[in-house]
Scaffold this motif. Structure first.
Motif, short mmCIF file in Angstrom:
data_model
loop_
_atom_site.label_atom_id
_atom_site.label_comp_id
_atom_site.label_asym_id
_atom_site.label_seq_id
_atom_site.Cartn_x
_atom_site.Cartn_y
_atom_site.Cartn_z
N ALA A 155 0.62 -1.72 0.36
CA ALA A 155 -0.34 -0.28 -0.56
C ALA A 155 0.70 1.03 -0.15
CB ALA A 155 -1.12 0.37 0.90
N LEU A 156 1.85 1.20 0.57
CA LEU A 156 2.62 2.40 0.76
C LEU A 156 3.89 2.63 -0.04
CD1 LEU A 156 3.88 2.11 4.50
CD2 LEU A 156 1.89 3.34 3.92
N LEU A 215 8.70 12.46 4.20
CA LEU A 215 9.82 11.52 4.99
C LEU A 215 8.62 10.01 5.07
CD1 LEU A 215 10.53 12.73 8.19
CD2 LEU A 215 9.46 10.97 8.65
N PHE A 216 9.21 8.41 5.16
CA PHE A 216 8.96 7.72 5.57
C PHE A 216 9.32 6.73 6.98
CE2 PHE A 216 7.83 4.50 2.50
CZ PHE A 216 7.37 3.60 3.56
N ALA A 217 8.28 7.37 7.94
CA ALA A 217 8.49 6.44 9.20
C ALA A 217 8.14 4.95 8.59
CB ALA A 217 7.21 6.87 10.12
N THR A 254 12.01 2.56 -1.39
CA THR A 254 11.47 2.46 -2.26
C THR A 254 10.82 3.66 -2.73
OG1 THR A 254 11.15 -0.36 -1.90
CG2 THR A 254 9.87 0.45 -2.60
N ALA A 255 10.08 4.30 -1.44
CA ALA A 255 9.60 5.76 -1.81
C ALA A 255 10.71 6.48 -2.77
CB ALA A 255 9.54 6.25 -0.58
N LYS A 283 11.36 13.89 -5.88
CA LYS A 283 11.28 14.39 -4.98
C LYS A 283 12.59 14.11 -3.60
CE LYS A 283 5.80 14.16 -5.28
NZ LYS A 283 5.44 14.97 -5.80
N LYS A 284 12.69 14.74 -2.81
CA LYS A 284 12.62 14.60 -1.15
C LYS A 284 12.23 13.96 -0.80
CE LYS A 284 15.19 18.24 0.24
NZ LYS A 284 16.42 17.90 -0.23
N VAL A 285 13.23 13.01 -0.09
CA VAL A 285 12.70 11.42 0.22
C VAL A 285 13.64 11.45 2.39
CG1 VAL A 285 12.26 9.04 0.64
CG2 VAL A 285 11.65 10.41 -1.19
#
Length: 313
Positions: free
Chosen positions: A46-47, A60-62, A70-71, A78-80
């Motif tokens: 899903a994410l 921001l990946f929590a 992966t994001a 985008k800035k991840v």
């Protein structure tokens, strides 16, 4: 940290999200207070899908490191941010890219299926990724006469091999430290104490745990099953972070965490997921760092394997 401090940090995170045009993606295994500040909460599949449609400037990946990678693979412009770069994954660590490249070279006729719980370098060596939600569908999309390498989780791979009857699947010998540690003896004792409870288990668990479960599936699948079932009690055999979402959705039901073999180690909690805190989320948004930076060639190769997965309907 007390509730008052949590509330103050959550308010500050909300301000920073608006100021920086940022969104927070969080996995179900993170701490409840982290889940509470997320814009999107979900499992790995899903994410991954959600990351593609994010319109904010900053993600921001929590979660753990491979998830933020992966994001970034899917959103290169985008800035991840990864609030705790040290938050790794025992499963991803069990599959070294160099060793995996050598293994793949020994089996050039095999289609490579890799779980998303891998580094971006392993994804770049992969034909098609999968998650626990869609692993069966991914493997079934490959012609039955074509041999497959499945990496890195031997338990998930063994479960899929049993479901499909595909003896031409080679399994990489990796595992998740959380799902390896559940005790069959203690699980059976819990079943005797709660005879009406349904046992729900993640397919990363060992085969003898999966064999006694009433339902086997991903975190999203487990949540769905518990909502649809008439049962009022569930013994939950996966990372304990999912309990917060279960109780939020179904406060009228009882969710009992299955114990690991050694209950003093806290092994039904992923130590890496719990490294993500409100403090390091706020700090990452303040400074817009640490940021995920990927080699473009590796990113493009990894993107192909991820999109191959997403495109399977």
């Amino acid at each position: 940290m007390n509730v008052e401090n949590h509330s103050a940090l959550a308010r500050r995170i909300g301000e920073l999200k608006r100021e920086k045009n940022a969104v927070i993606l969080a996995h179900y295994y993170t701490a409840p207070e982290v889940q509470a500040v997320a814009d999107f909460l979900g499992d790995s599949l899903a994410l991954s899908v959600e990351a593609q449609s994010v319109e904010a400037d900053v993600i921001l990946f929590a979660g753990v490191h491979f998830m933020a990678e992966t994001a970034k693979v899917l959103c290169p412009d985008k800035k991840v941010l990864i609030p705790c770069p040290e938050a790794g994954c025992s499963l991803a660590d069990s599959c070294d890219a160099g060793a995996f490249a050598a293994f793949r070279a020994q089996h050039p006729d095999h289609t490579v299926v890799s779980y998303v719980n891998t580094t971006v370098e392993v994804k770049a060596l992969t034909d098609i990724c999968c998650t626990s939600s869609n692993a069966l569908k991914v493997v079934e999309s490959i012609p039955a006469d074509r041999p497959v390498i499945f990496a890195p989780d031997r338990n998930l791979g063994s479960y899929i091999r049993k479901l499909t009857g595909r003896e031409n699947m080679l399994l990489w010998d990796g595992a998740c430290h959380v799902h390896e540690e559940f005790s069959l003896e203690k699980l059976l004792a819990l079943k005797r104490e709660h005879p009406a409870a349904k046992v729900v288990a993640h397919p990363e668990c060992r085969a003898y745990i999966v064999a006694v479960a009433d339902y086997v599936g991903s975190t999203a699948g487990i949540l769905s099953y518990c909502g649809q079932s008439d049962a009022q009690e569930f013994i939950v055999v996966t990372e304990a972070g999912i309990l917060a979402e279960m109780r939020r959705r179904h406060p009228e039901k009882r969710f009992i965490p299955a114990p690991p073999d050694d209950e003093t180690c806290g092994c039904n909690n992923c130590r890496y997921m719990k490294m993500v805190t409100l403090e390091n989320i706020a700090a990452a948004l303040e400074t817009l760092s640490p940021e995920i930076v990927l080699d473009e060639r590796i990113r493009r190769l990894a993107e192909r394997s991820i999109r191959n997965m997403i495109n399977i309907k």
